[in-house]
Write an enzyme that holds these catalytic residues in place. Sequence first.
Site, PDB file in Angstrom:
ATOM      1  N   TRP A 126       5.991 -15.155   2.644  1.00  0.00           N
ATOM      2  CA  TRP A 126       6.405 -14.048   3.512  1.00  0.00           C
ATOM      3  C   TRP A 126       7.007 -14.658   4.786  1.00  0.00           C
ATOM      4  CZ3 TRP A 126       3.163 -11.326   7.614  1.00  0.00           C
ATOM      5  CH2 TRP A 126       3.739 -10.116   7.995  1.00  0.00           C
ATOM      6  N   ASP A 207      -4.947 -14.399   5.557  1.00  0.00           N
ATOM      7  CA  ASP A 207      -4.258 -13.119   5.726  1.00  0.00           C
ATOM      8  C   ASP A 207      -4.635 -12.218   4.557  1.00  0.00           C
ATOM      9  OD1 ASP A 207      -2.484 -11.033   5.926  1.00  0.00           O
ATOM     10  OD2 ASP A 207      -0.686 -12.278   6.080  1.00  0.00           O
ATOM     11  N   ALA A 209      -3.882  -8.581   3.306  1.00  0.00           N
ATOM     12  CA  ALA A 209      -3.036  -7.414   3.571  1.00  0.00           C
ATOM     13  C   ALA A 209      -2.948  -6.489   2.359  1.00  0.00           C
ATOM     14  CB  ALA A 209      -1.634  -7.869   3.978  1.00  0.00           C
ATOM     15  N   LYS A 242      -1.250  -1.219   3.842  1.00  0.00           N
ATOM     16  CA  LYS A 242      -1.106  -0.855   2.417  1.00  0.00           C
ATOM     17  C   LYS A 242      -2.409  -0.268   1.885  1.00  0.00           C
ATOM     18  CE  LYS A 242       1.937  -3.900   3.554  1.00  0.00           C
ATOM     19  NZ  LYS A 242       3.319  -4.192   3.526  1.00  0.00           N
TER      20      LYS A 242
HETATM   21  C1  LIG Z   1       1.295 -11.029   3.588  1.00  0.00           C
HETATM   22  C2  LIG Z   1       1.388  -9.997   4.654  1.00  0.00           C
HETATM   23  N1  LIG Z   1       0.613 -10.122   5.721  1.00  0.00           N
HETATM   24  C3  LIG Z   1       0.636  -9.215   6.716  1.00  0.00           C
HETATM   25  C4  LIG Z   1       1.464  -8.134   6.673  1.00  0.00           C
HETATM   26  C5  LIG Z   1       1.429  -7.262   7.893  1.00  0.00           C
HETATM   27  O1  LIG Z   1       1.519  -5.949   7.740  1.00  0.00           O
HETATM   28  P1  LIG Z   1       1.393  -4.925   8.951  1.00  0.00           P
HETATM   29  O2  LIG Z   1       1.731  -5.610  10.214  1.00  0.00           O
HETATM   30  O3  LIG Z   1       2.354  -3.854   8.597  1.00  0.00           O
HETATM   31  O4  LIG Z   1      -0.028  -4.454   8.943  1.00  0.00           O
HETATM   32  C6  LIG Z   1       2.313  -7.961   5.571  1.00  0.00           C
HETATM   33  C7  LIG Z   1       3.259  -6.829   5.492  1.00  0.00           C
HETATM   34  O5  LIG Z   1       4.164  -6.768   4.740  1.00  0.00           O
HETATM   35  C8  LIG Z   1       2.271  -8.922   4.536  1.00  0.00           C
HETATM   36  O6  LIG Z   1       3.035  -8.833   3.450  1.00  0.00           O
END
Ligand SMILES: Cc1ncc(COP(=O)(O)O)c(C=O)c1O
Length: 389
Positions: A126, A207, A209, A242
């Site tokens: 990412w 992380d 998510a 999500k």
């Molecule tokens: C791997 C990963 N970490 C963190 C996030 C952070 O998401 P948000 O800031 O929308 O909570 C995302 C969003 O796409 C993600 O794919």
Amino acid sequence: MFKVLTHQPTDPVLALMGLFERDRRPGAVDLGIGAYRNEQGRIPIFRAVKLAEQMLWREQDTKSYIGPAGDLEFLDALWSLVGGAAGGTRATAGVQTPGGTGALRLAAEVARRAGRQRVLIGSPNWRDHVEIFEAAGLRVERYPFFDVPSQTMLFDRIMEAFAAAGPGDVAVLHAGCHNPSGAVLSLSHWSAIADGLARRGILPVIDIAYQGFGQGLEEDARGLRNLVAQVPEALVAVSLSKTFGLYRERVGAIFATAATDGAAEIARSNLVSVARALYLMPPAHGAAVARMILQDARLKQDWTSELEDMRLRIALIRSMLASRLAVRWPALAAMSDQEGLFSILPLDEAQIMNARSNHGIYMSLCGRINIAGLRMADVDRVATDIVRL
Ligand SMILES: Cc1ncc(COP(=O)(O)O)c(C=O)c1O
């Protein structure tokens, strides 16, 4: 004055979402942005979220400030969900953040403040991890994590990268549902990684998510729990975008785990002081909704079952697509063993642009597809178009 600045590129995934929304072709599909779509092509609001919002509207009697660390009851309920019983064995301190992105930024800033200079990030990955850690002043070192043509996770290369790193370093790990590859780490992989990180004094930032979208709510946190129990200190960045479908409400948290309450509290005070200088305090609404769901047995049950339905539907679409794409690329049969929203296809930029212009299939330029953006009814046609690119 602004003329001395250079124009900055827009976020490619958000830009893709804008292009898709303007595409009026009836069969257009958005496999770019990482959001779950239902069979009507909508990004739905969870039933439990709607109910909790109604309750909140009735019960909430002030919009006064909350503290910079956020809602402590929300944080306790969330850490039970993420850390489970294993999480309770470590001293932990959390801070509520604007989404997982906010959590990652606080983690990066505090790691930098603690003297860490370099961050190890797998490839492919990412993109935002790289941007967030660079913005906090860390040097990014990439290592090979996944081979796209053969669809294999490169475990030996991961371990080599950690063996060559040391106490000045941070390693970013995805708890599960790897973005963009969908590659799965087994529990024995997690144990070996924990051992490698602890041995070299590397600080893990984990992380999470996509909890609930891989193998289940509990299963998706197992590796993380294992790791946290094995390393002296860790930072866990949680996104509820999500998992609760609360994308735009910006709900997340960062947890520091340590050997003693004192160490965890020092970490929290630093996370809070970074937050204070960035945005003072997190938005309250989404976290209040998530807390209500986590604390109410009936709402929690309904949320869990809706999430499980989503997970099973994605897994089905994933295996249907894998078997159709494997006709041209046999290695893509492995997609059905991958997990979560994403997989990455062995396509070049010209093929990806062709898919967009001629077939209305929107995907990231790296070949990442969001399987949860596909309706079951579209699988055959989309697979046929991709196979012919
Ligand atoms: C791997 C990963 N970490 C963190 C996030 C952070 O998401 P948000 O800031 O929308 O909570 C995302 C969003 O796409 C993600 O794919």
